[in-house]
Design an enzyme around this catalytic site. Structure first.
Site, short mmCIF file in Angstrom:
data_model
loop_
_atom_site.label_atom_id
_atom_site.label_comp_id
_atom_site.label_asym_id
_atom_site.label_seq_id
_atom_site.Cartn_x
_atom_site.Cartn_y
_atom_site.Cartn_z
N ASP A 160 0.41 -1.21 0.37
CA ASP A 160 -0.49 -0.04 0.06
C ASP A 160 1.48 1.16 0.11
OD1 ASP A 160 -2.55 2.38 -0.05
OD2 ASP A 160 -3.06 -0.42 1.68
N ASP A 221 -10.05 3.04 -3.25
CA ASP A 221 -10.86 1.67 -2.85
C ASP A 221 -11.97 1.42 -2.46
OD1 ASP A 221 -7.99 1.44 -1.38
OD2 ASP A 221 -8.92 1.34 0.41
#
Length: 416
Positions: A160, A221
């Protein structure tokens, strides 16, 4: 983009071959199960032991993948996301799994997952902290963390990008590719880098990404809602001229997880997400409770023809070829053996819509005779040429998906 960053991007492009990810993995889009969308950072195992981020959850999902027909269809990754770590590294600087929730350690969990014929994925963050505040991977710890994951028997890393700067990402993501190579263990590499830099050139160098990452998150997301799915489809369609050429065997655009089996999608919307992700040659990572998923949703996710199309060896990402004033969109993906996947997608919210068109109107060329198999109903439509008019009936927020192939005789049909 300031001049310093432009210079850095240019230099990285020149040295990209030195950072090449040489693992030979993910020649077709990876498939499996990922914890985040369904379980997020649920760590209260005292109150909810069956639905928290702990080793028992991942073992249970591995059991379901192995015993309920998922593994044989290609769903082989069991992927941990954020919140698996202790809040501090150990005295040697090594990442540590939370001792209460992962008492056996990640190596033991990997061994269990492997014993079930599956692969284990893990999560890290190229920054000072993970998105939920656990220890990040800094430039100083890239090599250590790669070696740690390899020593645990991990098969995939999602890296990430929370709490990082553009410079740290530009240096860190290629450095992790090199570090993973150096471990000697094949580890699939999922990069969130482009999602943190706007997803588009010039800030994002997709040529470099395709050289160092097996897949990458481009955009926001996903959330458990139809609106979230639509926003991702819109973004991918609007920027398909940039994104579509960069996908292929070993390196994939990733529109994020499948929501099917959760709370936010209707039956028609669930079928639509599966079809749209397949035509986009997307990784198929479920994020739902496989212990409680309904047979209806299992049928969507285990559709064998859908999976064959997703896993087509050419690895060409599909494109939106048509958008009508009646809120119908058509996507086409070229497949091997001169076949194609066609998705007729309705954004209408009123009633089923009768959409009349022809293969020629969808950019099919030549004089072949075609058949089409409906991916969901399995009905076969015969005698199609590029000039044959036909009608498909598309439910609101739904799809009709066809596998279209040229025919001469039965012996030439794909998949037989």
């Amino acid at each position: 983009m300031d001049w310093a960053m432009k210079l850095l991007v240019a230099l990285l492009a020149l040295v990209a071959p030195g950072f090449s990810l040489e693992n030979g993995l993910m020649r077709t889009p990876p498939m499996g199960w990922l914890a985040w969308e369904r379980y997020r950072c649920s760590i209260n195992c005292h109150e909810d032991p069956d639905n928290c981020i702990n080793e028992r959850l991942f073992m249970a999902m591995a059991d379901r993948l192995a015993e309920d027909g998922w593994r044989e269809l290609g769903y082989v990754y069991v992927n941990i996301d954020d919140c698996w770590m202790a809040l501090q590294r150990d005295e040697g600087g090594v990442l540590v799994p939370d001792p209460e929730r992962f008492p056996s350690g990640i190596r033991a969990l990997a061994d269990y997952v492997h014993s079930r014929g599956l692969k284990l994925g893990i999560y890290g963050d190229m920054g000072s902290m993970t998105c939920m505040g656990y220890p990040g991977t800094t430039l100083a710890t890239v090599a250590l963390d790669a070696q740690t994951f390899a020593s645990w028997g991990v098969d995939m890393l999602k890296l990430d990008g929370c709490y990082s700067s553009s410079l740290e990402r530009a240096l860190g993501y290629p450095a992790m590719a090199k570090a993973l190579n150096n471990t000697g263990r094949p580890i699939g590499y999922s990069c969130s880098w482009p999602a943190y830099d706007g997803g588009l050139p010039p800030e994002v160098n997709y040529t470099l990404l395709a050289d160092i990452c097996n897949l990458w998150r481009n955009f926001d997301d996903i959330e458990d809602s139809w609106q979230s799915v639509l926003s991702i489809v819109d973004w991918f369609s609007e920027h398909q001229d940039v994104l579509q050429p960069m996908a292929g065997p070993g390196h994939w655009n990733d529109p994020d997880m499948l929501l099917i089996g959760n709370y936010g999608l209707s039956f028609e919307q669930a079928k639509a997400q599966m079809a749209l992700w397949t035509v986009l040659a997307a990784p198929l990572f479920m994020s739902t409770d496989l212990r409680a998923i309904s047979p209806q949703n299992v049928d969507i996710l285990q559709n064998k023809l859908m999976i064959r199309i997703n896993q087509d060896p050419l690895g060409i990402q599909g494109r939106r070829v048509l958008k009508t004033k009646h809120h119908i969109e058509v996507f086409v993906r070229p497949l091997s053996k001169d076949a194609s996947a066609v998705v007729f997608f309705s954004r209408r919210t009123d009633m089923p819509y009768r959409y009349r068109t022809s293969l020629g109107a969808l950019n099919f060329t030549g004089h072949a005779l075609y058949e089409a198999q409906d991916v969901y109903t399995e009905n076969v439509i015969s005698g199609l040429t590029r000039d044959t008019d036909f009608t498909v009936v598309i439910n609101p927020s739904g799809v009709v998906m066809w596998h279209v192939y040229p025919i001469v005789g039965k012996e030439s049909l794909p998949w037989l």
